[in-house]
Motif scaffolding. Sequence first.
Motif, mmCIF file in Angstrom:
data_model
loop_
_atom_site.group_PDB
_atom_site.id
_atom_site.type_symbol
_atom_site.label_atom_id
_atom_site.label_comp_id
_atom_site.label_asym_id
_atom_site.label_seq_id
_atom_site.Cartn_x
_atom_site.Cartn_y
_atom_site.Cartn_z
ATOM 1 N N PRO A 132 -71.338 -82.284 -87.174
ATOM 2 C CA PRO A 132 -71.296 -83.420 -88.098
ATOM 3 C C PRO A 132 -70.559 -84.603 -87.493
ATOM 4 O O PRO A 132 -69.684 -84.447 -86.641
ATOM 5 C CB PRO A 132 -70.520 -82.847 -89.297
ATOM 6 C CG PRO A 132 -69.718 -81.715 -88.739
ATOM 7 C CD PRO A 132 -70.559 -81.141 -87.634
ATOM 8 N N GLN A 175 -68.956 -87.612 -91.705
ATOM 9 C CA GLN A 175 -69.441 -86.456 -92.448
ATOM 10 C C GLN A 175 -68.365 -85.381 -92.525
ATOM 11 O O GLN A 175 -68.190 -84.728 -93.568
ATOM 12 C CB GLN A 175 -70.689 -85.887 -91.783
ATOM 13 C CG GLN A 175 -71.321 -84.727 -92.545
ATOM 14 C CD GLN A 175 -71.897 -85.144 -93.870
ATOM 15 O OE1 GLN A 175 -72.869 -85.905 -93.905
ATOM 16 N NE2 GLN A 175 -71.317 -84.682 -94.972
ATOM 17 N N LEU A 232 -79.033 -75.772 -98.237
ATOM 18 C CA LEU A 232 -79.281 -77.177 -98.539
ATOM 19 C C LEU A 232 -80.574 -77.302 -99.341
ATOM 20 O O LEU A 232 -81.481 -76.478 -99.212
ATOM 21 C CB LEU A 232 -79.366 -77.992 -97.249
ATOM 22 C CG LEU A 232 -78.058 -78.102 -96.460
ATOM 23 C CD1 LEU A 232 -78.286 -78.844 -95.158
ATOM 24 C CD2 LEU A 232 -76.975 -78.797 -97.288
ATOM 25 N N ASP A 236 -77.808 -83.487 -98.117
ATOM 26 C CA ASP A 236 -76.684 -82.742 -97.556
ATOM 27 C C ASP A 236 -75.798 -82.113 -98.627
ATOM 28 O O ASP A 236 -74.694 -81.650 -98.341
ATOM 29 C CB ASP A 236 -75.837 -83.664 -96.671
ATOM 30 C CG ASP A 236 -75.295 -84.876 -97.432
ATOM 31 O OD1 ASP A 236 -75.755 -85.127 -98.575
ATOM 32 O OD2 ASP A 236 -74.440 -85.591 -96.878
#
Length: 249
Positions: free
Chosen positions: A5, A9, A195, A209
């Motif tokens: 990430p 993030q 997800l 996300d």
Amino acid sequence: MPRPPTKAQAISNALAARIVEGELDPAAWLPSERELARAYEADRSTVRRALRLLADQGLVQLRHGAGAQVRTAPRVRRAAADITRQVGEWRGFHVSARRDGRTPFTRTTVAEVEADERLAPRLDVPVGTRVLERARVQGVEGEPPVQTATTWVILEIVERIPVLRQVDTGPGGIYSRLEEAGFRVTFEESVTCRLPRVDEQRTLEIGSDQPVLTLWRRAYDQDDRVVEATHRVVVGDRHELVYRYGAGA
């Protein structure tokens, strides 16, 4: 191999965990951009991107000149056992939501479908078997949906309980109708996390996300035959699932 990430993030994920786990209370203010930049060793533009990611997930509200405030709407605290008994006219999601003083809603569609390779083993039927599908979107008024819940029922059962083809199956829903027809039902449930798919993002009003819980439940009759299967997709941060079990529970 998945990419790690981004810094924004990673910060967003760390703050999201604190919110979902209850470390940050509803309506609490997050530390300032300067404090967050120092804590996470990042520049303020990266922190701003992280806060925007949190806002896109509905976890915080960004207030100009004031900062980021944790959303005020509490999670629905769902008792796993709420499907096992009728409370007033309700079972399931509505019982838990009303217990929290919320006003629940359910949008339902009903259709006959063929059991595919994923569903057929859940119902213990051959692929291509016709079954009744009851698809629901559920939540509490004034807020985005909490979950989708899709139930598939063996047509042999539907023939005995034709009201299951109706949107409104009456007080207590499908499980009360099964009990009235003489079925003694037991449940098996499994829970995973992933997800969301694109259609789930659209229906549940979440980002790509934002993790969801996926729950498969099977109902067995007194002869240990599967009579229905239910698949729920639940927005993780809008829902808390509580199990109570053990001697005397």
